[in-house]
Design a protein around this motif. Sequence first.
Motif, PDB file in Angstrom:
ATOM      1  N   SER A 228       0.939  -1.124   0.005  1.00  0.00           N
ATOM      2  CA  SER A 228       0.118   0.076  -0.096  1.00  0.00           C
ATOM      3  C   SER A 228       1.040   1.177   0.043  1.00  0.00           C
ATOM      4  CB  SER A 228      -0.878   0.076   1.358  1.00  0.00           C
ATOM      5  OG  SER A 228      -0.248   0.044   2.487  1.00  0.00           O
ATOM      6  N   VAL A 229       2.193   1.045   0.274  1.00  0.00           N
ATOM      7  CA  VAL A 229       2.871   2.147   0.560  1.00  0.00           C
ATOM      8  C   VAL A 229       3.151   3.241  -0.668  1.00  0.00           C
ATOM      9  CG1 VAL A 229       5.272   1.130   0.153  1.00  0.00           C
ATOM     10  CG2 VAL A 229       5.206   3.135   1.672  1.00  0.00           C
ATOM     11  N   ARG A 230       2.945   4.545  -0.587  1.00  0.00           N
ATOM     12  CA  ARG A 230       3.224   5.404  -1.831  1.00  0.00           C
ATOM     13  C   ARG A 230       4.507   6.235  -1.751  1.00  0.00           C
ATOM     14  NH1 ARG A 230      -1.128   9.364  -3.129  1.00  0.00           N
ATOM     15  NH2 ARG A 230       0.219   9.711  -4.968  1.00  0.00           N
ATOM     16  N   PHE A 231       4.556   6.715  -0.402  1.00  0.00           N
ATOM     17  CA  PHE A 231       5.909   7.555  -0.005  1.00  0.00           C
ATOM     18  C   PHE A 231       6.378   6.831   1.208  1.00  0.00           C
ATOM     19  CE2 PHE A 231       2.406  10.490  -1.292  1.00  0.00           C
ATOM     20  CZ  PHE A 231       2.796  10.775  -2.478  1.00  0.00           C
ATOM     21  N   LEU A 232       7.781   6.481   1.067  1.00  0.00           N
ATOM     22  CA  LEU A 232       8.669   5.818   1.888  1.00  0.00           C
ATOM     23  C   LEU A 232       9.999   6.420   2.125  1.00  0.00           C
ATOM     24  CD1 LEU A 232       9.559   3.314   3.720  1.00  0.00           C
ATOM     25  CD2 LEU A 232      10.045   2.290   1.460  1.00  0.00           C
ATOM     26  N   SER A 233      10.298   6.828   3.548  1.00  0.00           N
ATOM     27  CA  SER A 233      11.663   7.521   3.918  1.00  0.00           C
ATOM     28  C   SER A 233      12.294   6.646   4.700  1.00  0.00           C
ATOM     29  CB  SER A 233      11.358   8.787   4.411  1.00  0.00           C
ATOM     30  OG  SER A 233      12.581   9.457   4.691  1.00  0.00           O
ATOM     31  N   VAL A 234      13.571   6.404   4.436  1.00  0.00           N
ATOM     32  CA  VAL A 234      14.652   5.581   5.293  1.00  0.00           C
ATOM     33  C   VAL A 234      15.653   6.827   5.639  1.00  0.00           C
ATOM     34  CG1 VAL A 234      13.895   3.081   4.871  1.00  0.00           C
ATOM     35  CG2 VAL A 234      15.581   4.457   3.395  1.00  0.00           C
ATOM     36  N   LYS A 344      -4.928  16.216  -7.063  1.00  0.00           N
ATOM     37  CA  LYS A 344      -4.301  15.538  -5.709  1.00  0.00           C
ATOM     38  C   LYS A 344      -3.404  14.734  -5.923  1.00  0.00           C
ATOM     39  CE  LYS A 344      -6.660  12.793  -2.162  1.00  0.00           C
ATOM     40  NZ  LYS A 344      -5.393  12.102  -1.797  1.00  0.00           N
ATOM     41  N   ASN A 345      -3.155  14.100  -6.851  1.00  0.00           N
ATOM     42  CA  ASN A 345      -1.868  13.333  -7.028  1.00  0.00           C
ATOM     43  C   ASN A 345      -0.669  14.095  -6.849  1.00  0.00           C
ATOM     44  OD1 ASN A 345      -0.412  10.839  -7.342  1.00  0.00           O
ATOM     45  ND2 ASN A 345      -0.049  11.408  -9.170  1.00  0.00           N
ATOM     46  N   LEU A 346      -0.871  15.186  -7.494  1.00  0.00           N
ATOM     47  CA  LEU A 346       0.319  16.177  -7.651  1.00  0.00           C
ATOM     48  C   LEU A 346       0.693  16.833  -6.208  1.00  0.00           C
ATOM     49  CD1 LEU A 346       2.713  17.551  -9.001  1.00  0.00           C
ATOM     50  CD2 LEU A 346       0.929  19.166  -9.997  1.00  0.00           C
ATOM     51  N   ASP A 347      -0.643  17.146  -5.589  1.00  0.00           N
ATOM     52  CA  ASP A 347      -0.485  17.637  -4.405  1.00  0.00           C
ATOM     53  C   ASP A 347       0.140  16.937  -3.292  1.00  0.00           C
ATOM     54  OD1 ASP A 347      -1.703  19.930  -5.437  1.00  0.00           O
ATOM     55  OD2 ASP A 347      -3.647  19.621  -4.480  1.00  0.00           O
ATOM     56  N   ASP A 348      -0.320  15.666  -3.312  1.00  0.00           N
ATOM     57  CA  ASP A 348       0.374  14.767  -2.504  1.00  0.00           C
ATOM     58  C   ASP A 348       1.866  14.563  -2.670  1.00  0.00           C
ATOM     59  OD1 ASP A 348      -2.143  14.128  -1.489  1.00  0.00           O
ATOM     60  OD2 ASP A 348      -2.445  12.203  -2.612  1.00  0.00           O
ATOM     61  N   ILE A 349       2.236  14.421  -3.642  1.00  0.00           N
ATOM     62  CA  ILE A 349       3.671  14.313  -4.056  1.00  0.00           C
ATOM     63  C   ILE A 349       4.476  15.655  -3.656  1.00  0.00           C
ATOM     64  CG2 ILE A 349       5.621  14.246  -6.046  1.00  0.00           C
ATOM     65  CD1 ILE A 349       3.432  12.571  -7.686  1.00  0.00           C
ATOM     66  N   MET A 350       3.860  16.509  -3.910  1.00  0.00           N
ATOM     67  CA  MET A 350       4.666  18.121  -3.725  1.00  0.00           C
ATOM     68  C   MET A 350       4.924  18.274  -2.065  1.00  0.00           C
ATOM     69  SD  MET A 350       5.722  19.492  -6.467  1.00  0.00           S
ATOM     70  CE  MET A 350       6.272  21.374  -5.841  1.00  0.00           C
ATOM     71  N   TRP A 352       4.728  15.713   0.276  1.00  0.00           N
ATOM     72  CA  TRP A 352       5.501  14.935   0.804  1.00  0.00           C
ATOM     73  C   TRP A 352       7.037  15.346   0.487  1.00  0.00           C
ATOM     74  CZ3 TRP A 352       9.364  11.802  -2.024  1.00  0.00           C
ATOM     75  CH2 TRP A 352      10.026  10.886  -0.975  1.00  0.00           C
ATOM     76  N   ILE A 353       7.369  15.990  -0.756  1.00  0.00           N
ATOM     77  CA  ILE A 353       8.564  16.562  -1.182  1.00  0.00           C
ATOM     78  C   ILE A 353       9.020  17.621  -0.069  1.00  0.00           C
ATOM     79  CG2 ILE A 353      10.033  17.988  -2.728  1.00  0.00           C
ATOM     80  CD1 ILE A 353       8.542  16.174  -4.994  1.00  0.00           C
ATOM     81  N   GLU A 354       8.074  18.618   0.273  1.00  0.00           N
ATOM     82  CA  GLU A 354       8.400  19.641   1.215  1.00  0.00           C
ATOM     83  C   GLU A 354       8.744  18.961   2.494  1.00  0.00           C
ATOM     84  OE1 GLU A 354       5.686  23.384   0.205  1.00  0.00           O
ATOM     85  OE2 GLU A 354       4.750  22.132   1.318  1.00  0.00           O
ATOM     86  N   TRP A 355       8.100  18.050   2.929  1.00  0.00           N
ATOM     87  CA  TRP A 355       8.493  17.370   4.183  1.00  0.00           C
ATOM     88  C   TRP A 355       9.645  17.016   4.267  1.00  0.00           C
ATOM     89  CZ3 TRP A 355       9.686  13.147   7.101  1.00  0.00           C
ATOM     90  CH2 TRP A 355       9.539  13.144   8.383  1.00  0.00           C
ATOM     91  N   ILE A 356      10.109  16.049   3.382  1.00  0.00           N
ATOM     92  CA  ILE A 356      11.232  15.263   3.181  1.00  0.00           C
ATOM     93  C   ILE A 356      12.244  16.166   3.053  1.00  0.00           C
ATOM     94  CG2 ILE A 356      10.426  12.967   2.869  1.00  0.00           C
ATOM     95  CD1 ILE A 356      12.289  14.430  -0.046  1.00  0.00           C
ATOM     96  N   LEU A 357      12.348  17.114   2.231  1.00  0.00           N
ATOM     97  CA  LEU A 357      13.309  18.188   2.095  1.00  0.00           C
ATOM     98  C   LEU A 357      13.492  18.960   3.348  1.00  0.00           C
ATOM     99  CD1 LEU A 357      12.776  19.529  -1.497  1.00  0.00           C
ATOM    100  CD2 LEU A 357      14.752  18.248  -0.685  1.00  0.00           C
ATOM    101  N   SER A 358      12.595  19.506   4.168  1.00  0.00           N
ATOM    102  CA  SER A 358      12.584  20.218   5.131  1.00  0.00           C
ATOM    103  C   SER A 358      13.415  19.516   6.249  1.00  0.00           C
ATOM    104  CB  SER A 358      11.393  20.770   5.778  1.00  0.00           C
ATOM    105  OG  SER A 358      10.568  19.666   6.158  1.00  0.00           O
ATOM    106  N   HIS A 359      12.848  18.178   6.310  1.00  0.00           N
ATOM    107  CA  HIS A 359      13.545  17.172   7.251  1.00  0.00           C
ATOM    108  C   HIS A 359      15.174  16.947   6.995  1.00  0.00           C
ATOM    109  CE1 HIS A 359      14.400  13.579   9.851  1.00  0.00           C
ATOM    110  NE2 HIS A 359      13.322  13.805  10.585  1.00  0.00           N
TER     111      HIS A 359
END
Length: 918
Positions: A228-234, A344-350, A352-359
């Motif tokens: 089910s995973v769409r976005f994964l960060s390790v 919505k699909n693009l919004d989800d991606i962007m 997520w990108i904001e979140w992982i870049l900030s982190h």
Amino acid sequence: MSRRVRRKVARKGKEKVVLPCYPEIEEEVSGSVQNWIVDWTSLPDDTVIQLFSCLNYRDRASLSSTCKTWRVLGISPCLWTSLDLRAHKCNDAMAGSLAARCVNLQKLRFRGAESADAILHLRARNLREISGDYCRKITDATLSVIVARHEALESLQLGPDFCERISSDAIKAIAICCPKLKKLRLSGIRDVHADAIIALTKNCQNLTDIGFIDCLNIDEMALGNVLSVRFLSVAGTSNMKWGVVSHLWHKLPNLTGLDVSRTDIGSAAVSRLLSSSQSLKVLCALNCPVLEEDTNFAPRKYKNKLLLARFTEIMKEIAFLLVDITKKGKNVFLDWRNSKNKDKNLDDIMTWIEWILSHTLLRIAESNQQGLDVFWLKQGASLLLNLMQSSQEDVQERAATGLATFVVIDDENASIDCGRAEAVMRDGGIRLLLNLAKSWREGLQSEAAKAIANLSVNANVAKAVAEEGGINILAGLARSMNRLVAEEAAGGLWNLSVGEEHKGAIAEAGGVKALVDLIFKWSSGGDGVLERAAGALANLAADDKCSTEVAVAGGVQALVMLARNCKFEGVQEQAARALANLAAHGDSNSNNAAVGQEAGALEALVQLTQSPHEGVRQEAAGALWNLSFDDRNREAIAAAGGVEALVALAQGCSNASPGLQERAAGALWGLSVSEANSIAIGREGGVVPLIALARSEAADVHETAAGALWNLAFNPGNALRIVEEGGVPALVNLCSSSVSKMARFMAALALAYMFDGRMDEFALIGTSSESISKGVSLDGSRRMALKHIEAFVLTFSDQQTFSAAAASSAPAALAQVTEGARIQEAGHLRCSGAEIGRFVTMLRNPSSVLKACAAFALLQFTIPGGRHAMHHASLMQNAGAARVLRAAAAAATAPLEAKIFARIVLRNLEHHHIEPSL
């Protein structure tokens, strides 16, 4: 370090108004209506609710208790759909008092283990999102109980600090208790075992966003089965088996975004993931050393797939996602946010990108890694500024924190990278940060103020902050009831007050009063805010006008309270420094006396000279030095044990910093102005450490040690001690070789005191063989001293100029000699009547060297324009100096220097309108 953050006021004309309880709101009211009164009870309900929404939960709850109407409005469900507990300490009792309002609570943010324990008492069964930071002490048991009580949970985020006590057992509990979970992000878990991941796969069918960040071990195979995973960060995770990852994870049917930043992934795994995955659109691999060092890796353009790395142009990469929205690569996030065509699909991606870049950018900034200057200047700073405009509050906060962090080179010494700071300024970062600081969200206020504080270490940025209105904003935030906000705002004012440029503006903005109030407000349990407030007040107190404002605002009482009661060395150091600066304006205001008269002030400073921390000892000694310029303070310091404490300090600072050495000797110099204190210093053993300090390599230490020894040498008993302890060679060395004219001058005066005959008389009184033997050795010391006193005086004697002055009575000739002989700093010395009388008497001494030295000294003390020249001229009149000076000027056997200097002193007396009566 000068380094290291209400009531409604109506406004007339164009003056600003400040709304109490809303320090971030500045409202401009036009017109000239006087005595304007707001009838709060007449406000529409929706307006009151809107005002309530701008308050933190504590203020909202307090305001609700003012009347029945507001009580009803204050529990409106729309006000309690989200709750941020980070701003204030939240325990079980506080949570219980909020429970009735939290029935419809959807979103919760908390900080620390105590707040985590208190979550249960909110009884918010319908919670959808929980986000926590500072979670190091949260245990499996606590987390398991939390998720068991909130079965509707859809999002759980704990980090970015490490969750050291959470294990796979808690992850299994999450999987079992929260079947609706869509997002799970956990940081710093040691081991994420297969059974925990399998439990998530089995029970959480809607889990689309997973982050196991900065973990030690993760089961890659199990994670490859979470379909089910769409976005994964390790990101930041160690011990990853990238061969397994590249062969399994590309098969995940829905995997859209993968973050492997700060790992040891190589080019082979990156290439396979990008080329083989059918669904993957974004692979973020920032700060991956193995990948970046592979010179054979050439990033290819994969159709509809982005690689975000240090060696790629990140903004342009992201722009490929937005081909229908933007044609430029500079403001892609802003273009996306402003787009009218929502996907919505693009919004989800962007999102997520904001979140992982900030982190990731924050983590990279925290590591202070070398070799990243090019990245930060070309991409990193711009990315952080873009992320600060995100609609996600946690992204904004991390971006602001990242800006505060990436500019810092050395936190201990408050040094920053000027190039990075000015890059932020050039890209409009100051205005963005100030806008965030004006937000009603306290988390954003705190992080923005922290960034402004750090950036303001750079003088150019500080100027920009002031020009953009930042001083008023920070002064307003310093009044916040949120300690973290007030602490960072105080830090900003501390850095802005380092130079002279902004002190007046800080005072005009009410910053002085706000800082003083902070000390009283957080007098216990707020070391960070107290240190910053005291540090800012210390800087402001260095300015004469601001010093008065600090005292008027209650600063003396506040700072003395810190010096007496606070046990944190940073607070003690800044409080002592502030008191030192307050006491440094003795000629222009009464602060010096006021500090001394404040109950317990002198005792506290004396006690601080015994601190184990050098910075505290240094600033306490500096404060006592300045305070000793006041006659009453000088005696009170001695009565408080100051002589013993300062002698002990001087004895123990032979290997200390020059700053501590200078202040220790300076404080003894100040106390030794009193003859009783001078004798006490000698008896307590103060001579030996002062002689040792006279041998220092620092010119500033030379001056204070020479000044103290000069005062001590006035007493013949101390003079003899100086000789016996080997002080003559030390003073001779100062007199002949110090780079400081003042040190050489005072060393010469000390030697003159020692060998003008009074010490000889004192030495002859003794009858022991020891005294006699030491008396015999005085002859050699006398010859050495007189030789170097003469050499010192001659360095100010140009023979051609002196011959011209001797042959002419023209004022210009004497003025030329004066100009060549003048020691500028000597004009700040203040002598007593006894000291002036001694120099006058020395003019009659049989030694031609001492005559010349005495005339030279009196010249320095009476030069027009000197701080105490009039005082000295008056004392000389009382001592009958004019007759002695005339005799010295006319004596046939006197050296030419003594004659010319005596004539100049007579001329100085005439200038001061002191009639040289016979």
